[in-house]
Design a protein around this motif. Structure first.
Motif, PDB file in Angstrom:
ATOM      1  N   THR A 106       0.825  -1.204   0.000  1.00  0.00           N
ATOM      2  CA  THR A 106       0.000   0.000   0.000  1.00  0.00           C
ATOM      3  C   THR A 106       0.859   1.253   0.000  1.00  0.00           C
ATOM      4  O   THR A 106       0.563   2.225  -0.696  1.00  0.00           O
ATOM      5  N   TYR A 107       1.942   1.226   0.776  1.00  0.00           N
ATOM      6  CA  TYR A 107       2.762   2.415   0.980  1.00  0.00           C
ATOM      7  C   TYR A 107       3.982   2.479   0.061  1.00  0.00           C
ATOM      8  O   TYR A 107       4.228   3.495  -0.582  1.00  0.00           O
ATOM      9  N   LEU A 108       4.759   1.429   0.029  1.00  0.00           N
ATOM     10  CA  LEU A 108       6.030   1.428  -0.704  1.00  0.00           C
ATOM     11  C   LEU A 108       5.814   0.782  -2.068  1.00  0.00           C
ATOM     12  O   LEU A 108       5.926  -0.427  -2.229  1.00  0.00           O
ATOM     13  N   GLN A 109       5.519   1.616  -3.045  1.00  0.00           N
ATOM     14  CA  GLN A 109       5.124   1.122  -4.355  1.00  0.00           C
ATOM     15  C   GLN A 109       6.259   1.221  -5.366  1.00  0.00           C
ATOM     16  O   GLN A 109       7.045   2.166  -5.354  1.00  0.00           O
ATOM     17  N   THR A 110       6.315   0.221  -6.236  1.00  0.00           N
ATOM     18  CA  THR A 110       7.298   0.210  -7.317  1.00  0.00           C
ATOM     19  C   THR A 110       6.809   1.077  -8.468  1.00  0.00           C
ATOM     20  O   THR A 110       5.648   1.001  -8.865  1.00  0.00           O
ATOM     21  N   VAL A 111       7.693   1.914  -8.973  1.00  0.00           N
ATOM     22  CA  VAL A 111       7.419   2.685 -10.189  1.00  0.00           C
ATOM     23  C   VAL A 111       8.279   2.055 -11.279  1.00  0.00           C
ATOM     24  O   VAL A 111       9.497   2.246 -11.311  1.00  0.00           O
ATOM     25  N   PHE A 112       7.668   1.268 -12.134  1.00  0.00           N
ATOM     26  CA  PHE A 112       8.415   0.484 -13.104  1.00  0.00           C
ATOM     27  C   PHE A 112       9.228   1.380 -14.037  1.00  0.00           C
ATOM     28  O   PHE A 112       8.733   2.379 -14.553  1.00  0.00           O
ATOM     29  N   GLY A 113      10.479   1.004 -14.201  1.00  0.00           N
ATOM     30  CA  GLY A 113      11.376   1.774 -15.041  1.00  0.00           C
ATOM     31  C   GLY A 113      11.988   2.978 -14.351  1.00  0.00           C
ATOM     32  O   GLY A 113      12.820   3.671 -14.934  1.00  0.00           O
ATOM     33  N   VAL A 114      11.579   3.228 -13.098  1.00  0.00           N
ATOM     34  CA  VAL A 114      12.094   4.393 -12.367  1.00  0.00           C
ATOM     35  C   VAL A 114      12.693   3.967 -11.032  1.00  0.00           C
ATOM     36  O   VAL A 114      13.891   4.052 -10.806  1.00  0.00           O
ATOM     37  N   GLY A 115      11.836   3.516 -10.121  1.00  0.00           N
ATOM     38  CA  GLY A 115      12.302   3.157  -8.781  1.00  0.00           C
ATOM     39  C   GLY A 115      11.134   2.928  -7.846  1.00  0.00           C
ATOM     40  O   GLY A 115      10.337   2.018  -8.058  1.00  0.00           O
ATOM     41  N   TYR A 116      10.977   3.824  -6.843  1.00  0.00           N
ATOM     42  CA  TYR A 116       9.948   3.624  -5.828  1.00  0.00           C
ATOM     43  C   TYR A 116       9.309   4.954  -5.432  1.00  0.00           C
ATOM     44  O   TYR A 116       9.904   6.020  -5.586  1.00  0.00           O
ATOM     45  N   ARG A 117       8.092   4.858  -4.892  1.00  0.00           N
ATOM     46  CA  ARG A 117       7.427   6.031  -4.339  1.00  0.00           C
ATOM     47  C   ARG A 117       6.598   5.600  -3.133  1.00  0.00           C
ATOM     48  O   ARG A 117       6.268   4.421  -2.966  1.00  0.00           O
ATOM     49  N   PHE A 118       6.273   6.574  -2.299  1.00  0.00           N
ATOM     50  CA  PHE A 118       5.443   6.335  -1.121  1.00  0.00           C
ATOM     51  C   PHE A 118       4.037   6.835  -1.410  1.00  0.00           C
ATOM     52  O   PHE A 118       3.846   7.949  -1.894  1.00  0.00           O
ATOM     53  N   GLU A 119       3.041   6.011  -1.107  1.00  0.00           N
ATOM     54  CA  GLU A 119       1.645   6.396  -1.263  1.00  0.00           C
ATOM     55  C   GLU A 119       0.933   6.206   0.071  1.00  0.00           C
ATOM     56  O   GLU A 119       1.161   5.223   0.774  1.00  0.00           O
ATOM     57  N   GLY A 120       0.069   7.140   0.403  1.00  0.00           N
ATOM     58  CA  GLY A 120      -0.689   7.026   1.644  1.00  0.00           C
ATOM     59  C   GLY A 120      -1.308   8.354   2.004  1.00  0.00           C
ATOM     60  O   GLY A 120      -0.656   9.399   1.915  1.00  0.00           O
ATOM     61  N   GLY A 121      -2.572   8.325   2.390  1.00  0.00           N
ATOM     62  CA  GLY A 121      -3.261   9.550   2.755  1.00  0.00           C
ATOM     63  C   GLY A 121      -2.910   9.984   4.163  1.00  0.00           C
ATOM     64  O   GLY A 121      -3.045   9.212   5.119  1.00  0.00           O
ATOM     65  N   ARG A 122      -2.428  11.233   4.307  1.00  0.00           N
ATOM     66  CA  ARG A 122      -2.092  11.745   5.632  1.00  0.00           C
ATOM     67  C   ARG A 122      -3.357  11.994   6.424  1.00  0.00           C
ATOM     68  O   ARG A 122      -4.382  12.412   5.905  1.00  0.00           O
ATOM     69  N   SER A 123      -3.261  11.711   7.730  1.00  0.00           N
ATOM     70  CA  SER A 123      -4.439  11.876   8.590  1.00  0.00           C
ATOM     71  C   SER A 123      -4.053  12.596   9.874  1.00  0.00           C
ATOM     72  O   SER A 123      -2.884  12.864  10.120  1.00  0.00           O
TER      73      SER A 123
END
Length: 229
Positions: free
Chosen positions: A212-229
């Motif tokens: 959910t949080y540590l997502q692969t960006v294919f051909g690039v690397g990684y990104r963090f996803e998650g709604g701040r609360s």
């Protein structure tokens, strides 16, 4: 003054590394076996460990696992094993970095300095909560919690999740993450990042295979996803 524990069964290697580290302003302790290393770690306030994989009693992996049960002290592994699977195994059990023998003592000092410097820096001066408190990153206490439970991270894992969580939605290449974690002078494999991400997913994701949080960006690397609360 930071204390560095040097664990290697070759006295000459311990002496050379100790000389360079003392010259760089560190206090050093030495151990020639895994048992000695664990005893020193229990009794002394150690800030960094340089750990050889090939020891006469316990393996370096066994020593690393035991230390990780008690502490998040940075660990730099020394190995004569050049195969990628051996390096990845070391990272998977909690080592922060590795150097292949033979090595330059100056490189070891540079790695130690870089890891300690980056471990000491706070990238976040706040408590950030994601998805209604499911994941919390708090640098005031230097803790990460998942579903209300503290998560035990190595210094590099902690630094990595700080970098990503501070910039949700932004893709980072492996090269960018390596530079932020280890500095411009890092000469290791960028794929080191993949193993650290895998370790983090196992600790902070509900389902590491469907992150959910540590997502692969294919051909690039990684990104963090998650709604701040």
């Amino acid at each position: 003054m930071k204390t560095i524990l040097i664990v290697d069964d070759e006295q000459k290697i311990r002496e050379v590394l100790s000389s360079y580290l003392v010259h760089a302003g560190y206090r050093t302790l030495e151990a020639g076996t895994g048992k000695e290393a664990l005893d020193i770690h229990r009794k002394e306030a150690v800030d960094f460990i340089i750990l050889d994989l090939m020891l006469p009693d316990y393996s370096g992996e066994e020593v690393c696992r035991e230390i990780r049960r008690q502490s998040a002290v940075p660990i730099l592994m020394l190995t004569a094993k050049v195969e990628e699977r051996h390096r990845l195994e070391g990272l998977s059990i909690g080592a922060d970095d590795y150097v292949i023998k033979p090595f330059s003592p100056r490189e070891i000092v540079a790695r130690v300095q870089a890891i300690l410097r980056r471990s000491a820096n706070d990238l976040l001066a706040e408590r950030i909560s994601y998805n209604d408190g499911d994941l919390v990153v708090d640098t005031r206490t230097k803790t990460v919690c998942k579903a209300g439970q503290p998560v035990h991270l190595t210094p590099i894992e902690y630094r990595l999740i700080q970098i990503l969580a501070r910039n949700p939605g932004r893709p980072f290449s492996r090269g960018e993450l390596v530079e932020k974690l280890f500095g411009l002078d890092y000469s290791g494999d960028e794929r080191t990042i993949d193993q650290h991400i895998k370790n983090l997913r196992n600790k902070v994701e509900t389902d590491p295979k469907k992150p959910t949080y540590l997502q692969t960006v294919f051909g690039v690397g990684y990104r963090f996803e998650g709604g701040r609360s």
